[in-house]
Design an enzyme around this catalytic site. Structure first.
Site, PDB file in Angstrom:
ATOM      1  N   CYS A 165      -1.919  -0.019   2.486  1.00  0.00           N
ATOM      2  CA  CYS A 165      -1.738  -1.383   2.978  1.00  0.00           C
ATOM      3  C   CYS A 165      -1.008  -2.232   1.942  1.00  0.00           C
ATOM      4  CB  CYS A 165      -3.099  -1.988   3.308  1.00  0.00           C
ATOM      5  SG  CYS A 165      -3.005  -3.632   4.056  1.00  0.00           S
ATOM      6  N   CYS A 224     -11.423  -2.690   6.411  1.00  0.00           N
ATOM      7  CA  CYS A 224     -11.442  -3.849   7.308  1.00  0.00           C
ATOM      8  C   CYS A 224     -11.426  -3.485   8.783  1.00  0.00           C
ATOM      9  CB  CYS A 224     -10.277  -4.775   6.977  1.00  0.00           C
ATOM     10  SG  CYS A 224      -8.643  -4.037   7.191  1.00  0.00           S
TER      11      CYS A 224
END
Length: 394
Positions: A110, A207
C-alpha cells in the site's frame, strides 16, 4: 503546547515556501501535521485517499475526521478515489500471496503503490502542490542528489520498515514533520489545540479485514482440506482446512497433537500441505531477499547490514552480497546469529550497521510480481459513489 517541530531543508527544486498537500488518514498524527504546517504559515490543502469500498473505517472515520480537521484549521480539503488501485495492488496481492503459500505485508504494498506513488501523482498533477506531508514517524534528509531515510526519534513508533519499497522519486517529494516528535507529545499537542482527532485510537489491524483474518480468508477461498505432516517423521498428524490459514512460526491453532510443542515450519501450496516441526526447524542464517528497492544503496556489493525480517522484530547483523544493478536486484543474506521463522513473502529491510539509516528492502525469498494497474480493467468492480457509500459527508 509546542512540539519539536524542525521542518527539514526542502529539496532544492521546490524552494523554501512550497505549496504542501497533507495526506490525512483521519488519525491524530496527520491532523497534527496539518496543524503544525498551518501554524507555520504554509499554503496547504488537506486530502484523503478513499481506499475501501462502502461503509467502514475508511468511509465513516478517515474521510469524515480528516474533513473536520481541515474545517477546524480553515484549509481546503479534497478526496481522491483510489479504491480500484487499493483493491488491485493491496487486496488482490494479499489474496494471491496467501493462495501461493506466502505471507505478504499489505502495508508495504500500500505504501509503495497507493500512499506514495498514486498520492504523489495526485499531489503534483491534480492539486498543483510541490510536496506531500504525512504523519509517518521517520526522518527524511533531502540532499542535493538523494533523499536519505533515517529512523524516527520515537523508535517505538518508527515506520521506516514499512517504507522500504517506496520509490525514491516519491520520497523526494515528501516531508515528515513528526521526525523529532514522540507520540505522547503528539497527543498532548492535538488536545491542546482541540483537534477533532485528539482522542482517536490507532488501528493495529489490516484495514480491510473486519472480522478476523481466518474468517476473511475462508470467505475468499472457502475450505480446502489438506494434510498436516510432521517434518521430522513424515507422519500425517491430521487435516487442515486450507494452507492459507497458516504462517511460518505459528504455534497456536495448528489443530493437531504431536506429544510435544510443534510449530508450522513449511507451507507447500502446490500440494496444499502444512508441515509442522520443532523450534530448531525454524532457525535460519542464510536466505535471499529478492527484487530489492534501494533508497540509498550501500557503497559496495558485499556489505554488512542490520537486516529486519518483520515489522515487530529487531534487526540482526549479517553479511550481504548484492547481485544485479544498483537500483534493484537480489541480495544473499548470511546472518551472524540465526533468526527464527524467516518467512517467504515478508519484507527484508536493510539498515546501516548502526541501525539508523534505511538503505532499502525487498521480498524474502520470493513474491508474486505486481502487475501494472489498468483503469479500464479495475473499474469494472462497479464501486458505488461517495454519497451512496457514505451518505453523511462530502
Amino acid at each position: 503546547m509546542s512540539l519539536p517541530f524542525n521542518l527539514p531543508p526542502m529539496p532544492a527544486e521546490v524552494g523554501q515556501k512550497p505549496k504542501i498537500a497533507v495526506a490525512m488518514s483521519g488519525g491524530v498524527d496527520s491532523s497534527v501535521v496539518a496543524c503544525l504546517l498551518a501554524e507555520a504559515g504554509y499554503d496547504l490543502v488537506g486530502f484523503t485517499a478513499w481506499t475501501l469500498n462502502g461503509p467502514g473505517k475508511c468511509c465513516n472515520d478517515a474521510l469524515i475526521n480528516a474533513g473536520r480537521v481541515c474545517q477546524t484549521l480553515g484549509i481546503p480539503y479534497d478526496t481522491v478515489d483510489l479504491r480500484g488501485e487499493f483493491a488491485h495492488y493491496v487486496m488482490d496481492y494479499y489474496n494471491q500471496s496467501y493462495e501461493a503459500g506466502l505471507t505478504p505485508n499489505p502495508c508495504v504494498e500500500c505504501n509503495r503503490f497507493v500512499k506514495w506513488e498514486a498520492l504523489i501523482d495526485y499531489t503534483l498533477n491534480t492539486l498543483g502542490c510541490d510536496l506531500m506531508a504525512t504523519g509517518h514517524y521517520g526522518h527524511l534528509v533531502h540532499q542535493a542528489q538523494t533523499t536519505r531515510v533515517y529512523k524516527a526519534a520515537d523508535t517505538r513508533k518508527d515506520q521506516t520498515y514499512m517504507m522500504a519499497r517506496v520509490y525514491p522519486k516519491d520520497l523526494r517529494r515528501t516531508i515528515f514533520p513528526l521526525a523529532h516528535a514522540h507520540k505522547d507529545q503528539v497527543f498532548a499537542y492535538a488536545q491542546a489545540h482541540d483537534l477533532p482527532t485528539a482522542f482517536s485510537k490507532e488501528s493495529q489491524d489490516v484495514c480491510f479485514i473486519l472480522n478476523g483474518q481466518q474468517h476473511y480468508l475462508n470467505s475468499v477461498f472457502g475450505p480446502k482440506p489438506g494434510p498436516v505432516v510432521d517434518m521430522e517423521t513424515g507422519d500425517i498428524l491430521g487435516e487442515h482446512q486450507g494452507h492459507f490459514l497458516y504462517t511460518l512460526g505459528q504455534r497456536k491453532g495448528v489443530g493437531v497433537a504431536a506429544g510435544r510443542p510443534i510449530y508450522v515450519v513449511k507451507i507447500d501450496a502446490t500440494t496444499n500441505t502444512v508441515y509442522v516441526g520443532d523450534k530448531h526447524h525454524l532457525q535460519e542464517t542464510v536466505f535471499w531477499v529478492r527484487d530489492v528497492n534501494w533508497l540509498n544503496p550501500p557503497p559496495e556489493a558485499v556489505f554488512e547490514s542490520m537486516v529486519k525480517i518483520r515489522y515487530n522484530s529487531p534487526a540482526t547483523l549479517g553479511r550481504c552480497e548484492s547481485y544485479g544493478d544498483r537500483n534493484s536486484g537480489d541480495v544473499k543474506v548470511t546472518l551472524y546469529e540465526p533468526a527464527s521463522a524467516v518467512t517467504p513473502g515478508q519484507i527484508g529491510a536493510f539498515y546501516c550497521p548502526d541501525d539508523r539509516e534505511l538503505w532499502g528492502g525487498g521480498y524474502i525469498e520470493t513474491h508474486l510480481p505486481q502487475q501494472a494497474y489498468e483503469t479500464s480493467t479495475a473499474r469494472h468492480r462497479e464501486f458505488p459513489s461517495f454519497d451512496e457509500a457514505c451518505g453523511v459527508f462530502r
